[in-house]
Design a protein around this motif. Sequence first.
Motif, PDB file in Angstrom:
ATOM      1  N   LEU A 151       0.848  -1.195   0.000  1.00  8.49           N
ATOM      2  CA  LEU A 151       0.000   0.000   0.000  1.00  8.49           C
ATOM      3  C   LEU A 151       0.880   1.240   0.000  1.00  8.49           C
ATOM      4  CD1 LEU A 151      -3.085   0.554   2.302  1.00  8.49           C
ATOM      5  CD2 LEU A 151      -1.387   2.343   2.002  1.00  8.49           C
ATOM      6  N   SER A 152       0.544   2.201  -0.850  1.00  9.70           N
ATOM      7  CA  SER A 152       1.232   3.493  -0.808  1.00  9.70           C
ATOM      8  C   SER A 152       0.199   4.607  -0.739  1.00  9.70           C
ATOM      9  CB  SER A 152       2.137   3.682  -2.032  1.00  9.70           C
ATOM     10  OG  SER A 152       1.390   3.828  -3.210  1.00  9.70           O
ATOM     11  N   THR A 153       0.571   5.677  -0.052  1.00 12.47           N
ATOM     12  CA  THR A 153      -0.342   6.812   0.112  1.00 12.47           C
ATOM     13  C   THR A 153       0.469   8.039   0.520  1.00 12.47           C
ATOM     14  OG1 THR A 153      -2.448   7.470   1.137  1.00 12.47           O
ATOM     15  CG2 THR A 153      -0.836   6.424   2.571  1.00 12.47           C
ATOM     16  N   PRO A 154       0.000   9.238   0.192  1.00  9.65           N
ATOM     17  CA  PRO A 154       0.702  10.446   0.631  1.00  9.65           C
ATOM     18  C   PRO A 154       0.729  10.549   2.160  1.00  9.65           C
ATOM     19  CG  PRO A 154      -0.837  10.970  -1.128  1.00  9.65           C
ATOM     20  CD  PRO A 154      -1.120   9.556  -0.723  1.00  9.65           C
ATOM     21  N   ASN A 155       1.772  11.178   2.659  1.00 13.34           N
ATOM     22  CA  ASN A 155       1.971  11.326   4.096  1.00 13.34           C
ATOM     23  C   ASN A 155       1.495  12.704   4.554  1.00 13.34           C
ATOM     24  OD1 ASN A 155       2.838  11.240   6.733  1.00 13.34           O
ATOM     25  ND2 ASN A 155       5.018  11.255   6.253  1.00 13.34           N
ATOM     26  N   LEU A 156       0.460  12.709   5.363  1.00 15.20           N
ATOM     27  CA  LEU A 156      -0.042  13.972   5.909  1.00 15.20           C
ATOM     28  C   LEU A 156       1.046  14.713   6.678  1.00 15.20           C
ATOM     29  CD1 LEU A 156      -2.314  15.964   6.627  1.00 15.20           C
ATOM     30  CD2 LEU A 156      -2.927  14.443   8.529  1.00 15.20           C
ATOM     31  N   ALA A 157       1.939  13.957   7.341  1.00 13.28           N
ATOM     32  CA  ALA A 157       2.985  14.563   8.169  1.00 13.28           C
ATOM     33  C   ALA A 157       4.313  14.676   7.425  1.00 13.28           C
ATOM     34  CB  ALA A 157       3.168  13.756   9.457  1.00 13.28           C
ATOM     35  N   TYR A 196      -3.210  10.094   5.839  1.00 13.17           N
ATOM     36  CA  TYR A 196      -2.680   9.294   6.934  1.00 13.17           C
ATOM     37  C   TYR A 196      -1.284   9.770   7.313  1.00 13.17           C
ATOM     38  CZ  TYR A 196      -6.333   6.044   5.436  1.00 13.17           C
ATOM     39  OH  TYR A 196      -7.542   5.484   5.093  1.00 13.17           O
ATOM     40  N   THR A 197      -0.987   9.710   8.599  1.00 12.96           N
ATOM     41  CA  THR A 197       0.394   9.771   9.065  1.00 12.96           C
ATOM     42  C   THR A 197       0.918   8.340   9.111  1.00 12.96           C
ATOM     43  OG1 THR A 197      -0.205   9.519  11.388  1.00 12.96           O
ATOM     44  CG2 THR A 197      -0.139  11.775  10.508  1.00 12.96           C
ATOM     45  N   ALA A 198       2.221   8.175   9.318  1.00 10.47           N
ATOM     46  CA  ALA A 198       2.798   6.829   9.403  1.00 10.47           C
ATOM     47  C   ALA A 198       2.147   6.032  10.535  1.00 10.47           C
ATOM     48  CB  ALA A 198       4.305   6.920   9.601  1.00 10.47           C
ATOM     49  N   VAL A 240       8.456  11.267   8.085  1.00  7.56           N
ATOM     50  CA  VAL A 240       8.484  12.620   7.532  1.00  7.56           C
ATOM     51  C   VAL A 240       8.610  12.611   6.011  1.00  7.56           C
ATOM     52  CG1 VAL A 240       9.444  13.611   9.647  1.00  7.56           C
ATOM     53  CG2 VAL A 240      10.995  12.891   7.810  1.00  7.56           C
ATOM     54  N   SER A 241       8.613  11.442   5.396  1.00  8.46           N
ATOM     55  CA  SER A 241       8.754  11.352   3.942  1.00  8.46           C
ATOM     56  C   SER A 241       7.486  11.824   3.246  1.00  8.46           C
ATOM     57  CB  SER A 241       9.069   9.914   3.533  1.00  8.46           C
ATOM     58  OG  SER A 241       7.972   9.062   3.828  1.00  8.46           O
ATOM     59  N   SER A 242       7.585  12.085   1.960  1.00  6.91           N
ATOM     60  CA  SER A 242       6.428  12.545   1.194  1.00  6.91           C
ATOM     61  C   SER A 242       5.385  11.447   1.022  1.00  6.91           C
ATOM     62  CB  SER A 242       6.865  13.035  -0.187  1.00  6.91           C
ATOM     63  OG  SER A 242       7.492  14.276  -0.105  1.00  6.91           O
ATOM     64  N   ILE A 243       5.849  10.240   0.680  1.00  5.15           N
ATOM     65  CA  ILE A 243       4.965   9.124   0.394  1.00  5.15           C
ATOM     66  C   ILE A 243       5.287   7.967   1.331  1.00  5.15           C
ATOM     67  CG2 ILE A 243       4.154   7.513  -1.388  1.00  5.15           C
ATOM     68  CD1 ILE A 243       3.553  10.410  -2.071  1.00  5.15           C
ATOM     69  N   LEU A 244       4.253   7.305   1.833  1.00  4.19           N
ATOM     70  CA  LEU A 244       4.407   6.146   2.700  1.00  4.19           C
ATOM     71  C   LEU A 244       4.235   4.876   1.883  1.00  4.19           C
ATOM     72  CD1 LEU A 244       2.200   7.399   5.674  1.00  4.19           C
ATOM     73  CD2 LEU A 244       4.711   7.398   5.574  1.00  4.19           C
ATOM     74  N   LEU A 245       5.206   3.964   1.978  1.00  4.72           N
ATOM     75  CA  LEU A 245       5.143   2.662   1.322  1.00  4.72           C
ATOM     76  C   LEU A 245       5.064   1.592   2.402  1.00  4.72           C
ATOM     77  CD1 LEU A 245       7.987   3.044  -1.352  1.00  4.72           C
ATOM     78  CD2 LEU A 245       5.561   3.563  -1.608  1.00  4.72           C
TER      79      LEU A 245
END
Length: 251
Positions: A151-157, A196-198, A240-245
């Motif tokens: 799953l990947s999604t943008p990181n709110l944080a 989502y945050t991490a 703190v990354s842009s995208i969460l994998l």
Amino acid sequence: MTTAPPRRPSGGQPPHGLRDFYEDPAVPVASGAPRSLRQARMLAAALGPATSGARTVLDIGCGDGSAAATAAPLLAGHRIVGVDWSQDALRRAHAHLPYAVRGELTDGGLPFRSASADAVLFSEVVEHLVDPDAALDEIHRILRPGGHLMLSTPNLAAWYNRALLLAGVQPVFSEVSLRAIHGRPGKEVVGHLRLYTARALREFVTASGFEVVQLKGAPFHGVPRPMRPLDRLACAVPSVSSILLLHARRT
């Protein structure tokens, strides 16, 4: 900055306005190549070579199929099937994928038997869904026990969103309208409903019956060029990354 172009969501029948939005050919249906490649490498490492047997990988919310096409060389011998509810997206996906079928994560579910898939790619989709809980339930159903969710999604944080919020600016990736961007950098509306945050992503996926194996960061192609080296450095700290994998396994 501009927001990440969406993969077409396959999560149920959205409200009429959202359905029209995602069927609009002008709405982007591809995600950034660096994210796709990093995710494909994670999946290839999890599945192993096809010499031990071909595995079935479902790219749910496949969009135009470009992410699956990026993954295909690393998944040689495995079967990749694109799934989307958008007819416009499926027409584009057929240019990249041998198999692309229509399916929805709710309202009857996906056209696959329970425990029939070895892995699911779920890239840049969950942030577009009205009912992400039902979507994860359906993915849990079709995955075999021990099957992989990528799953990947943008990181709110993301690192720049933390600074923007301190300055009273709407975070990148968030949207308050389907008609225009208000209160934050960027011009392109892509239909994000949830962010989502991490920590939140880990808890959400775990509560849905998965065990989180790994969480990595990826860069965002919409970051202005002078800031891209910093964005790549931020990938070393997923929170703190842009995208969460996220790599998780069905329990």
